[in-house]
Design an enzyme around this catalytic site. Structure first.
Site, PDB file in Angstrom:
ATOM      1  N   TYR A 197     -17.784   9.382  -4.217  1.00  0.00           N
ATOM      2  CA  TYR A 197     -18.351   9.350  -3.253  1.00  0.00           C
ATOM      3  C   TYR A 197     -18.321   9.765  -2.403  1.00  0.00           C
ATOM      4  O   TYR A 197     -16.679  10.070  -1.578  1.00  0.00           O
ATOM      5  CB  TYR A 197     -18.868   7.690  -3.913  1.00  0.00           C
ATOM      6  CG  TYR A 197     -17.964   7.438  -2.604  1.00  0.00           C
ATOM      7  CD1 TYR A 197     -16.865   6.439  -3.409  1.00  0.00           C
ATOM      8  CD2 TYR A 197     -18.803   6.775  -1.157  1.00  0.00           C
ATOM      9  CE1 TYR A 197     -15.507   5.609  -2.387  1.00  0.00           C
ATOM     10  CE2 TYR A 197     -17.487   5.586  -0.447  1.00  0.00           C
ATOM     11  CZ  TYR A 197     -16.062   4.840  -1.317  1.00  0.00           C
ATOM     12  OH  TYR A 197     -15.462   3.957  -0.320  1.00  0.00           O
ATOM     13  N   GLU A 230      -3.871   1.581   5.651  1.00  0.00           N
ATOM     14  CA  GLU A 230      -4.484   2.046   6.135  1.00  0.00           C
ATOM     15  C   GLU A 230      -5.890   0.513   5.509  1.00  0.00           C
ATOM     16  O   GLU A 230      -5.494  -0.215   5.195  1.00  0.00           O
ATOM     17  CB  GLU A 230      -5.894   3.144   5.671  1.00  0.00           C
ATOM     18  CG  GLU A 230      -6.549   2.959   3.939  1.00  0.00           C
ATOM     19  CD  GLU A 230      -6.226   3.764   3.087  1.00  0.00           C
ATOM     20  OE1 GLU A 230      -7.308   4.732   4.336  1.00  0.00           O
ATOM     21  OE2 GLU A 230      -6.586   4.483   2.478  1.00  0.00           O
ATOM     22  N   LEU A 286      -6.636   7.517   2.140  1.00  0.00           N
ATOM     23  CA  LEU A 286      -7.875   8.388   1.987  1.00  0.00           C
ATOM     24  C   LEU A 286      -7.524   9.353   3.787  1.00  0.00           C
ATOM     25  O   LEU A 286      -7.911   9.004   4.468  1.00  0.00           O
ATOM     26  CB  LEU A 286      -9.051   7.718   1.772  1.00  0.00           C
ATOM     27  CG  LEU A 286      -9.907   8.905   2.087  1.00  0.00           C
ATOM     28  CD1 LEU A 286     -10.531   9.423   0.703  1.00  0.00           C
ATOM     29  CD2 LEU A 286     -11.754   7.546   2.600  1.00  0.00           C
ATOM     30  N   LYS A 343     -11.359  10.440  -3.052  1.00  0.00           N
ATOM     31  CA  LYS A 343     -12.659   8.921  -3.001  1.00  0.00           C
ATOM     32  C   LYS A 343     -13.497   8.823  -3.802  1.00  0.00           C
ATOM     33  O   LYS A 343     -14.735   9.231  -4.122  1.00  0.00           O
ATOM     34  CB  LYS A 343     -13.670   9.762  -2.088  1.00  0.00           C
ATOM     35  CG  LYS A 343     -14.458   8.861  -0.514  1.00  0.00           C
ATOM     36  CD  LYS A 343     -15.158   8.854   0.367  1.00  0.00           C
ATOM     37  CE  LYS A 343     -16.058   7.834   0.777  1.00  0.00           C
ATOM     38  NZ  LYS A 343     -15.702   6.583   1.898  1.00  0.00           N
TER      39      LYS A 343
HETATM   40  N1  PLP Z   1      -9.866   4.932   4.295  1.00  0.00           N
HETATM   41  C1  PLP Z   1     -10.896   4.761   3.089  1.00  0.00           C
HETATM   42  C2  PLP Z   1      -9.527   3.892   1.931  1.00  0.00           C
HETATM   43  C3  PLP Z   1     -12.201   4.249   2.844  1.00  0.00           C
HETATM   44  O1  PLP Z   1     -12.901   3.568   2.251  1.00  0.00           O
HETATM   45  C4  PLP Z   1     -12.479   5.288   4.147  1.00  0.00           C
HETATM   46  C5  PLP Z   1     -14.576   5.493   4.471  1.00  0.00           C
HETATM   47  O2  PLP Z   1     -15.272   4.641   3.331  1.00  0.00           O
HETATM   48  C6  PLP Z   1     -11.837   5.855   5.124  1.00  0.00           C
HETATM   49  C7  PLP Z   1     -10.810   5.616   5.708  1.00  0.00           C
HETATM   50  C8  PLP Z   1     -12.616   6.807   6.869  1.00  0.00           C
HETATM   51  O3  PLP Z   1     -12.733   7.973   6.115  1.00  0.00           O
HETATM   52  P1  PLP Z   1     -13.658   8.410   6.886  1.00  0.00           P
HETATM   53  O4  PLP Z   1     -13.671   8.589   7.834  1.00  0.00           O
HETATM   54  O5  PLP Z   1     -13.653   9.928   5.838  1.00  0.00           O
HETATM   55  O6  PLP Z   1     -15.171   7.888   6.837  1.00  0.00           O
END
Ligand code: PLP
Length: 287
Positions: A33, A182, A207, A149
């Site tokens: 997603y 994270e 991620l 993701k």
């Molecule tokens: N880490 C995780 C586990 C996430 O689910 C997300 C965003 O949904 C992020 C980091 C941040 O990613 P982004 O800046 O692309 O939204």
């Protein structure tokens, strides 16, 4: 006005939008997603989000549901039909619907694609920015491929729920060596006492957030020094600022971790200045 969702080639009423009971997203979390912010009628960082979607699909050997041009068209159409000017779209692609079997289905099984959109209230985010949020530390218990993701977010769900039950809003995963990984849906940053911005490397274990990447561009324009290195809980607790980045929150200050205040317990100025500059620097695609 009723909400509209896109499901496998059709725009349908959100309340009636559905996928097959044997969809592999539902059966196995066999899907990926993306979530993108929309602000002032502009999609933020669309190219980077779609690049990451392509990577997630590739890593899972999943077919792309349509060309990038077609996908961009449908995303904009969903946003238009839902009259979103400030909000998000959510896009999910799964390996399709097939008789339940762990092996991949026949190669001609069409992927499932759904896109939804909703407006958000900017005052909710403003309150978070003004007050900061409280988080808890939870042990890292996720699989090794969180760089993809995928919709398999059960540990993240449990971590956030635990935070809520403990009077906090979010959670930070920390590994067995005390290294900060994270947030449950965001990347973590600290500002050291020397004023350096630090976030952990994103090659594996987290991620690679799109907001994290764009923040590096923002930091460069503000002449802020960024270091990509691991840091431990102790360093985070002694930081001048700690904040989250994500597409939905951009840059959210963390003022308390496990009941202990960060610095003076109020949001810091570095995260605020990054947030103020972010929209100008990010890629903006008109709806
Ligand atoms: N880490 C995780 C586990 C996430 O689910 C997300 C965003 O949904 C992020 C980091 C941040 O990613 P982004 O800046 O692309 O939204």
């Amino acid at each position: 006005m009723s909400r509209i969702a896109y499901v496998n080639g059709q725009y349908v009423r959100h309340a009636e939008a559905a996928v097959h009971v044997e969809d592999r997203g539902f059966q196995f979390a066999d899907g990926v997603y993306e979530v993108c912010e929309v602000r002032q009628g502009m999609i933020v960082d669309l190219t980077r989000h779609l690049n990451r979607l392509d990577r997630s699909l590739r890593e899972l050997k999943m077919a792309s549901p349509m060309s990038r041009a077609a996908l961009t068209f449908v995303i904009r159409e969903v946003l238009r039909r839902n009259r979103v000017r400030n909000g998000i779209f959510y896009l999910q692609v799964t390996r399709g619907a097939a008789r339940r079997d762990h092996y991949f289905p026949a190669p001609d099984t069409p992927p499932t694609i759904t896109i939804t959109a909703k407006s958000t209230d900017p005052s909710v985010a403003a309150k978070k920015y003004a007050n900061g949020i409280k988080v808890i530390i939870v042990p890292e218990n996720r699989w090794d491929r969180v760089d993809i993701k995928t919709v398999g977010l059960l540990p993240n769900v449990l971590a956030k729920q635990q935070a809520k039950e403990q009077g906090a809003q979010d959670a930070i995963f920390v590994d067995r060596n005390g290294i900060v990984m994270e947030g449950a849906s965001s990347n973590v940053w600290i500002v050291t006492p020397e004023g350096e911005l630090v976030t952990r490397p994103a090659e594996h274990g987290i991620l690679k957030g799109i907001t994290r990447t764009t923040l590096m561009d923002v930091a460069a324009t503000l002449d802020l020094k960024v270091a990509e290195r691991e840091f431990k809980i102790e360093e985070m607790m002694a930081a001048r600022e700690v904040f989250f980045t994500s597409a939905t929150g951009i840059c959210v200050p963390i003022v308390e971790i496990d009941g202990k205040p960060i610095a003076n317990g109020h949001p810091g100025t570095v995260s605020a200045s990054i947030r103020d500059a972010f929209f100008d620097i990010a890629e903006k695609t008109p709806i």
